[in-house]
Design a protein around this motif. Structure first.
Motif, PDB file in Angstrom:
ATOM      1  N   SER A   1      -2.422  -7.941 -13.272  1.00  0.00           N
ATOM      2  CA  SER A   1      -2.499  -7.511 -11.673  1.00  0.00           C
ATOM      3  C   SER A   1      -2.871  -6.287 -11.649  1.00  0.00           C
ATOM      4  CB  SER A   1      -1.401  -7.705 -11.004  1.00  0.00           C
ATOM      5  OG  SER A   1      -0.618  -9.188 -11.179  1.00  0.00           O
ATOM      6  N   ILE A   2      -3.805  -6.074 -10.624  1.00  0.00           N
ATOM      7  CA  ILE A   2      -4.305  -4.394 -10.334  1.00  0.00           C
ATOM      8  C   ILE A   2      -3.053  -4.005  -9.080  1.00  0.00           C
ATOM      9  CG2 ILE A   2      -5.839  -2.864  -9.484  1.00  0.00           C
ATOM     10  CD1 ILE A   2      -7.897  -4.991 -10.745  1.00  0.00           C
ATOM     11  N   VAL A   3      -2.330  -3.058  -9.414  1.00  0.00           N
ATOM     12  CA  VAL A   3      -0.999  -3.078  -8.705  1.00  0.00           C
ATOM     13  C   VAL A   3      -1.078  -1.809  -7.768  1.00  0.00           C
ATOM     14  CG1 VAL A   3       0.335  -4.584  -9.542  1.00  0.00           C
ATOM     15  CG2 VAL A   3       0.411  -2.239 -10.446  1.00  0.00           C
ATOM     16  N   THR A   4      -2.091  -0.632  -8.276  1.00  0.00           N
ATOM     17  CA  THR A   4      -1.946   0.726  -7.478  1.00  0.00           C
ATOM     18  C   THR A   4      -3.426   1.404  -7.824  1.00  0.00           C
ATOM     19  OG1 THR A   4      -0.853   2.736  -7.155  1.00  0.00           O
ATOM     20  CG2 THR A   4      -0.877   1.841  -9.401  1.00  0.00           C
TER      21      THR A   4
ATOM     22  N   PRO B   1      -0.785  -7.498 -21.878  1.00  0.00           N
ATOM     23  CA  PRO B   1      -0.921  -6.516 -20.963  1.00  0.00           C
ATOM     24  C   PRO B   1      -0.496  -7.330 -19.590  1.00  0.00           C
ATOM     25  CG  PRO B   1      -2.742  -7.111 -21.928  1.00  0.00           C
ATOM     26  CD  PRO B   1      -1.900  -8.154 -22.531  1.00  0.00           C
ATOM     27  N   LEU B   2      -0.137  -6.218 -18.662  1.00  0.00           N
ATOM     28  CA  LEU B   2       0.597  -6.904 -17.397  1.00  0.00           C
ATOM     29  C   LEU B   2       0.040  -6.274 -15.792  1.00  0.00           C
ATOM     30  CD1 LEU B   2       4.311  -6.778 -18.457  1.00  0.00           C
ATOM     31  CD2 LEU B   2       2.843  -8.794 -17.960  1.00  0.00           C
ATOM     32  N   TYR B   3      -0.073  -4.934 -16.040  1.00  0.00           N
ATOM     33  CA  TYR B   3      -0.344  -4.184 -14.744  1.00  0.00           C
ATOM     34  C   TYR B   3      -1.417  -3.205 -15.107  1.00  0.00           C
ATOM     35  CZ  TYR B   3       3.826  -6.194 -13.386  1.00  0.00           C
ATOM     36  OH  TYR B   3       5.072  -6.958 -13.345  1.00  0.00           O
ATOM     37  N   LEU B   4      -2.445  -3.089 -14.148  1.00  0.00           N
ATOM     38  CA  LEU B   4      -3.321  -2.048 -14.085  1.00  0.00           C
ATOM     39  C   LEU B   4      -3.420  -1.202 -12.841  1.00  0.00           C
ATOM     40  CD1 LEU B   4      -6.759  -3.661 -15.336  1.00  0.00           C
ATOM     41  CD2 LEU B   4      -4.728  -3.030 -16.744  1.00  0.00           C
TER      42      LEU B   4
ATOM     43  N   LEU C   1       0.803  -1.217  -0.036  1.00  0.00           N
ATOM     44  CA  LEU C   1       0.018   0.166   0.020  1.00  0.00           C
ATOM     45  C   LEU C   1       0.978   1.344   0.123  1.00  0.00           C
ATOM     46  CD1 LEU C   1      -3.106  -0.702   2.095  1.00  0.00           C
ATOM     47  CD2 LEU C   1      -2.937  -0.591  -0.223  1.00  0.00           C
ATOM     48  N   GLU C   2       2.056   1.237  -0.808  1.00  0.00           N
ATOM     49  CA  GLU C   2       2.732   2.400  -0.908  1.00  0.00           C
ATOM     50  C   GLU C   2       1.919   3.438  -1.902  1.00  0.00           C
ATOM     51  OE1 GLU C   2       5.494   3.117   0.882  1.00  0.00           O
ATOM     52  OE2 GLU C   2       6.329   1.158   1.247  1.00  0.00           O
ATOM     53  N   ASP C   3       2.313   4.541  -2.289  1.00  0.00           N
ATOM     54  CA  ASP C   3       1.734   5.402  -3.001  1.00  0.00           C
ATOM     55  C   ASP C   3       1.929   4.974  -4.547  1.00  0.00           C
ATOM     56  OD1 ASP C   3       0.399   6.907  -1.247  1.00  0.00           O
ATOM     57  OD2 ASP C   3       1.820   8.371  -1.173  1.00  0.00           O
ATOM     58  N   GLN C   4       2.918   4.168  -4.791  1.00  0.00           N
ATOM     59  CA  GLN C   4       3.121   3.751  -6.121  1.00  0.00           C
ATOM     60  C   GLN C   4       3.389   2.194  -6.267  1.00  0.00           C
ATOM     61  OE1 GLN C   4       5.781   4.190  -4.021  1.00  0.00           O
ATOM     62  NE2 GLN C   4       5.473   6.214  -4.637  1.00  0.00           N
ATOM     63  N   ALA C   5       3.363   1.611  -7.200  1.00  0.00           N
ATOM     64  CA  ALA C   5       3.685   0.113  -7.505  1.00  0.00           C
ATOM     65  C   ALA C   5       5.102   0.282  -8.121  1.00  0.00           C
ATOM     66  CB  ALA C   5       2.771  -0.327  -8.308  1.00  0.00           C
ATOM     67  N   VAL C   6       6.048  -0.552  -7.397  1.00  0.00           N
ATOM     68  CA  VAL C   6       7.571  -0.419  -8.182  1.00  0.00           C
ATOM     69  C   VAL C   6       7.468  -1.741  -9.084  1.00  0.00           C
ATOM     70  CG1 VAL C   6       9.773  -0.471  -7.516  1.00  0.00           C
ATOM     71  CG2 VAL C   6       8.235   0.965  -6.245  1.00  0.00           C
ATOM     72  N   ILE C   7       8.096  -1.524 -10.530  1.00  0.00           N
ATOM     73  CA  ILE C   7       8.061  -2.935 -11.035  1.00  0.00           C
ATOM     74  C   ILE C   7       9.454  -2.798 -11.644  1.00  0.00           C
ATOM     75  CG2 ILE C   7       7.073  -3.570 -13.295  1.00  0.00           C
ATOM     76  CD1 ILE C   7       4.517  -1.906 -12.663  1.00  0.00           C
ATOM     77  N   GLY C   8       9.785  -4.325 -11.641  1.00  0.00           N
ATOM     78  CA  GLY C   8      11.193  -4.510 -12.057  1.00  0.00           C
ATOM     79  C   GLY C   8      11.321  -4.267 -13.516  1.00  0.00           C
TER      80      GLY C   8
END
Ligand code: SF4
Lengths: 389, 348
Positions: free
Chosen positions: B135-138, B100-103, B44-51
């Protein structure tokens, strides 16, 4: 839907087209006409079908459809739209109407724009829906904007009868219904007219029957065939008109007999008689005032008459000068011959009413016909081959 | 952030749920995390960090899109706004050929919305995301006063990766290309019209809302050189083809008889005076492909669950440039133009 497919059979169409070509040849030889044969389809539904199925491209160039005054939205004068707006803007009013009336331009705005600006304007699919709204909102005044020919008139009349039976007090009708016969007569009396025959309106005739058209054949000596709305209906009706012309006859014939009885619909006619009476004059967009062409609500139903219940400004606003809608409606010019067609007047910015509804001749020309696609009959040879077998 | 086990006890959304306090934390913990939970979202950070390495494995370009969903009613035959919000964005990514990967998920809630409704919608979003493999990441949640929004609006943005060598663009149509659709047209638009219940029609048509990324991957495996690809959402097939014709300066010719249309949709359009070519879809794509690939492509699409009624419906020709035409099944022809405003039912 099988039923519909029968009326869209391209092979049968080719057979009819062959015969139409022969008839046209016969008429041309007999008359040596300097101009194409002009057949007017009175009804907007026919105009729409002609374009939707590309009938224009299929016919010999010597036959032309003239798109008549049969789109009720198109012939609505601008002042009447302004009257609607003033009604819609009264406090506490819910103003209801059919979808395609929403975009007709008034002198300042359309109902759709008024809605965006905060007026409570709602689209309904039938006047009964409007009556239902009135019963659900007893503290509001619900007005139904009734327009259209004898096709839509009976349902409006029956709705008023139902409102009276139920004792609904907050429902009224802004009546702009018009009647077809005086209109055709006005067109026939126009001096610049070249029409050779008519395709009569199918839905209107379902209500009024075929007898009221007798004067067209008898007095004006023009053939008229009441036509259905499927593409084969239209081709067959055209063939029947041409056959009359080739044989020198002028009669009222009924191609749409599977739906239209000669005497019309008694119950519907009785409801019309009970609720409505003719107006002395009614203003048409593009055609001017036509005597006895509109109806109003009888005094017995005054409590449901928005014109009596509210103050309606009853504005007269002249059509823009550049508009040639009247000449298009009478078939004197084709839509693209109007000086502002496609420039000042487009579906996005309609100057004249014929550009508004998708049934309007100018809108149909613009959307479906402004580009020459006569080469599009790609599969015609194959169809002709199948028709010949 | 502290991981309290908040449970929402209110039955409707109040302004407190957007206040940043405990009520809001509980709502997010319970309803949002409860539905979307995954390792990127959970902190639950303010952003998703994606490698980046993860992304770079799939291709050499990033696809990025956003869309906002407002629909009335929220639930309709065969679907709901949540499913729409996931598939809409997944499909926008897929139309570039991307996987598609992240939403992300932004929610605007109207005060008074039943919490149960939100629960149903987020769970439906999760199910749709699982099905689409994303995945819904943020995300973000706002509550607005009653009347300031219509129940629930959803914004989703999406990230995907475009495989090396895939080059799809609206301007690549060439004369000779074949026009392919993956199935029945107009179902969604028709379902929404009927669900609004303004019509006394008995017909039941379900939305066609579905993810298309996997179908697109299948299509690319048969024809890596798809020229144009787009999902035919608002404005329908007619609008997409007009965009292709104009961007590529070509003409497109459709064959009415080849268009896959359900009888129910045809019937409803007939009654309302609407043209199914302009009705919205939520699980339909339009592809323009070199003629040699058309038939094998349709065969492969028909073997995929999202393309069972795939069909060749027309072809690209040279002139008149920018114009879409239709050969009517009846033997005539007409222009299929861009629509002015929305389609309004005709009077008679
Ligand atoms: S182009 Fe416009 S002004 Fe001219 S006839 Fe048509 S609708 Fe009227």
């Amino acid at each position: 839907m099988k039923f519909i497919d029968e009326f869209r059979d391209p092979v049968k169409a080719q057979v009819l087209l062959k015969e139409i070509e022969q008839l046209v040849g016969r008429i041309e030889r007999a008359r040596a006409l300097p101009r194409p044969l002009q057949i007017m389809e009175v009804c907007g539904g026919h105009t729409h079908a002609i374009f939707r199925y590309g009938l224009k491209q299929m016919l010999p160039p010597a036959v032309e459809f003239v798109h008549g005054p049969g789109c009720p939205v198109c012939v609505l004068p601008m002042g009447r739209v302004d009257d609607c707006l003033s009604l819609a803007e009264q406090p506490g009013v819910i103003f209801t109407t059919f979808g395609d009336a929403l975009r007709v331009p008034g002198s300042k705005q359309s109902l759709l724009q008024a809605k965006a600006n905060g007026a409570d304007v709602r689209m309904v699919y039938s006047p009964l829906d409007a009556l239902k709204l009135a019963r659900e909102n007893p503290q509001r005044e619900v007005i139904f904007f009734g327009l259209g020919f004898e096709t839509t008139m009976p349902s409006t009349a029956m709705t008023l009868l139902a409102a009276r039976r139920a004792g609904v007090r907050n429902f009224s009708l802004f009546c702009n219904h018009i009647t077809i016969i005086p209109t055709i007569k006005a067109i026939l009396d126009s001096p610049d007219l070249h029409l050779d025959g008519f395709l009569g309106p199918g839905h209107v005739s379902l209500v009024i029957g075929t007898q009221p058209y007798e004067f067209i054949a008898g007095h004006y000596h023009k053939p008229i065939v009441i036509a259905g709305f499927e593409p084969l209906d239209l081709l067959q009706s055209l063939w029947m008109v041409l056959k009359q012309l080739a044989e020198g006859r002028s009669q009222v014939e009924n191609q749409y007999a599977r739906v239209v009885p000669a005497t019309g619909n008694r119950a519907a006619l009785a409801a019309l008689q009970e609720v409505f009476e003719l107006r002395e004059f009614f203003e048409w967009r593009g055609l001017g005032s036509i005597d006895h062409s509109g109806v109003r609500i009888r005094a017995a139903f005054a409590e449901f008459d928005a014109e009596r219940k509210f103050s309606v400004p009853n504005l007269k606003i002249a059509d823009p000068k550049a508009c040639q809608c009247g000449e298009v409606l009478k078939g004197v010019i084709k839509p693209h011959e109007c000086k502002v067609f496609g420039t000042a007047c487009t579906p996005e910015t309609p100057l004249g009413a014929l550009m508004v509804s998708s049934e309007g001749a100018c809108a149909a020309y613009y959307n479906f016909g402004r580009i020459d696609i006569s080469g599009l009959r790609g599969n015609a040879p194959e169809l002709e081959r199948r028709a010949a077998v | 952030m502290q991981r309290g086990r908040g449970k929402v006890r209110d039955t409707t959304i109040t302004l407190a749920h957007g206040s940043g306090g405990k009520a809001m934390r509980d709502l997010i913990q319970d309803v949002i995390l409860g539905a979307f939970n995954n390792p990127l979202l959970a902190p639950l950070e303010d952003q998703a960090v994606i490698g980046l390495h993860e992304l770079a494995r799939g291709g050499d370009r990033l696809a990025f899109t956003t869309d906002t969903f407002v629909v009335h009613p929220l639930f309709f035959p065969g679907g709901d706004i949540g499913q729409l919000a996931v598939n809409g964005t997944v499909n926008d990514l897929a139309m570039s050929g991307a996987r598609p990967l992240y939403l992300s998920c932004g929610l605007v809630l109207e005060e008074g919305l039943p919490v149960e409704t939100l629960r149903r919608v987020t769970q439906s979003m999760r199910a749709a995301a699982d099905l689409a493999g994303v995945s819904i990441v943020t995300g973000d949640t706002k509550v607005v006063e009653r009347g300031a929004a219509d129940k629930l609006f959803i914004n989703t943005a999406g990230l995907g990766v475009v495989p090396t060598g895939v080059n799809i663009s609206a301007s690549r149509a060439r004369a000779g290309d074949q026009v392919i659709v993956n199935g029945y047209l107009g179902d969604h638009g028709c379902a929404i019209l009927l669900a609004r219940n303004e019509l006394a029609l008995e017909t039941e048509v379900e939305t066609d809302c579905q993810p298309l990324a996997d179908l697109v991957a299948t299509m690319l495996s048969v024809c890596p050189d798809i020229h144009c690809l787009r999902d035919a959402t608002r404005g329908g097939l007619a609008t997409v083809l007009n965009e292709f014709a104009q961007a590529s300066r070509v003409a497109i010719r459709l064959h009415e008889n080849a268009l896959p249309l359900r009888e129910e949709v045809r019937g409803a359009c007939e009654i309302l005076g609407l043209d199914p070519l302009y009705l919205a879809n939520e699980g339909k794509l339009v592809a323009l492909v070199p003629a040699a690939f058309a038939e094998p492509l349709v065969a492969a699409m028909r073997a995929h669950p999202a393309g069972q009624q795939a069909a060749i419906v027309g072809e690209v020709v040279e002139a008149p440039a920018g114009v879409v035409m239709l050969n009517t099944g009846f033997g005539g022809g007409r222009i299929v133009d861009l629509l002015v405003g929305e389609q309004l039912p005709r009077i008679c």
